[in-house]
Design an enzyme around this catalytic site. Sequence first.
Site, PDB file in Angstrom:
ATOM      1  CE  LYS A  74      -9.398   4.282   7.490  1.00  0.00           C
ATOM      2  NZ  LYS A  74      -9.838   2.877   7.619  1.00  0.00           N
ATOM      3  N   GLY A 109       0.778  -1.231   0.000  1.00  0.00           N
ATOM      4  CA  GLY A 109       0.000   0.000   0.000  1.00  0.00           C
ATOM      5  C   GLY A 109       0.808   1.280   0.000  1.00  0.00           C
ATOM      6  CG  ASP A 113      -7.710   0.702  10.303  1.00  0.00           C
ATOM      7  OD1 ASP A 113      -8.437   1.413  11.001  1.00  0.00           O
ATOM      8  OD2 ASP A 113      -8.116  -0.346   9.761  1.00  0.00           O
TER       9      ASP A 113
HETATM   10  P1  5GP Z   1      -3.091  -1.258  10.620  1.00  0.00           P
HETATM   11  O1  5GP Z   1      -4.446  -1.774  10.991  1.00  0.00           O
HETATM   12  O2  5GP Z   1      -2.019  -2.241  10.911  1.00  0.00           O
HETATM   13  O3  5GP Z   1      -2.814   0.104  11.203  1.00  0.00           O
HETATM   14  O4  5GP Z   1      -3.150  -1.056   9.051  1.00  0.00           O
HETATM   15  C1  5GP Z   1      -2.972  -2.218   8.310  1.00  0.00           C
HETATM   16  C2  5GP Z   1      -3.459  -2.190   6.932  1.00  0.00           C
HETATM   17  O5  5GP Z   1      -4.867  -2.192   6.899  1.00  0.00           O
HETATM   18  C3  5GP Z   1      -3.088  -1.035   6.072  1.00  0.00           C
HETATM   19  O6  5GP Z   1      -1.756  -1.072   5.611  1.00  0.00           O
HETATM   20  C4  5GP Z   1      -4.058  -1.291   4.924  1.00  0.00           C
HETATM   21  O7  5GP Z   1      -3.579  -2.304   4.096  1.00  0.00           O
HETATM   22  C5  5GP Z   1      -5.285  -1.785   5.636  1.00  0.00           C
HETATM   23  N1  5GP Z   1      -6.284  -0.714   5.792  1.00  0.00           N
HETATM   24  C6  5GP Z   1      -6.710  -0.132   6.911  1.00  0.00           C
HETATM   25  N2  5GP Z   1      -7.653   0.808   6.649  1.00  0.00           N
HETATM   26  C7  5GP Z   1      -7.811   0.820   5.317  1.00  0.00           C
HETATM   27  C8  5GP Z   1      -8.643   1.566   4.424  1.00  0.00           C
HETATM   28  O8  5GP Z   1      -9.435   2.455   4.774  1.00  0.00           O
HETATM   29  N3  5GP Z   1      -8.525   1.271   3.099  1.00  0.00           N
HETATM   30  C9  5GP Z   1      -7.676   0.332   2.623  1.00  0.00           C
HETATM   31  N4  5GP Z   1      -7.642   0.132   1.324  1.00  0.00           N
HETATM   32  N5  5GP Z   1      -6.869  -0.397   3.431  1.00  0.00           N
HETATM   33  C10 5GP Z   1      -6.947  -0.156   4.769  1.00  0.00           C
HETATM   34 MG    MG Z   2      -1.193  -2.156   3.685  1.00  0.00          MG
END
Ligand code: 5GP
Ligand code: MG
Length: 194
Positions: free
Chosen positions: A141, A55, A113
Amino acid sequence: MTGSPLVPEYWRSQGVEQVLIDEASIARRVRELGLQLSVELGRDQDVVLIAVLTGAIVFAADLMRAIPTRVAISMVSVSSYGASTTSQGAVLASTLPHNLAGKHVIIVDEVLDSGGTLRLLRAELGRLGVASLRACVLLRKQREPALSTPCEMVGFDIPDVFVVGYGLDFNDEFRNMPFVGVLGPEGIEAGSIR
Ligand code: 5GP
Ligand code: MG
C-alpha cells in the site's frame, strides 16, 4: 497494472467495483519475481519459502513454481486482531518452522499494509541463525508505515484502498477471485451483514 479491464459480471454483482491488477499482469510479475529470486540465490543454496497463512497461499503457490530450483516450503500463521477492513497488531498464531539455521529464508506475504506482520516475522526469524532473510510481498500500500517497512521484493505498489482476490479476503471470501480488485462499500456492507 495495465488498463482497467471490466469487472466480470458475477464479481461486479458481489460488490467488486474495479479490476486493479488483472490475471495476466499478476502472472507476468510473479514470473519476474521468481526469476529474480533464483538469480539472487543461485543454484546451490538451501532456500525456504515461508508463506503467511492464509492470504499468501495463492501468491506462494504461483511464486514457488516460478523458481526453477529446489526450495522447501513452510507456512506460518499470523493473526492481526481486529477483523473487517483494517489491520492492527500482529501476533504469531503458530510455531515457526524448525531447522532454519543456515538457510536462505524468504517470507512470502500477499500485502504489506501496516507492516506489523513483516516486522514481527523479521524479528522472530532473525533470531534463528538464518543465512539470509528476505520479504517478498505481492502488494504494498502506498502509505506509511507500509512504505518504510523493510521489504526486499514488491510485486506492485497500489493505492491505499481495500482490495480482495488472488488470496486476499473479505470475511474469508473472495480469496479465489483470480484478479486483484477493489471491493466497494456495497460489497463491504453486504459481507458484514451476513
Ligand atoms: P500488515 O498490516 O501486517 O502489513 O498486513 C496484515 C494483514 O492485513 C494482511 O496480511 C491482510 O490480511 C490484511 N490486509 C491489509 N490490507 C488489506 C486489503 O486491502 N485487503 C485485504 N483483504 N486484506 C488486507
Ligand atoms: Mg493476511
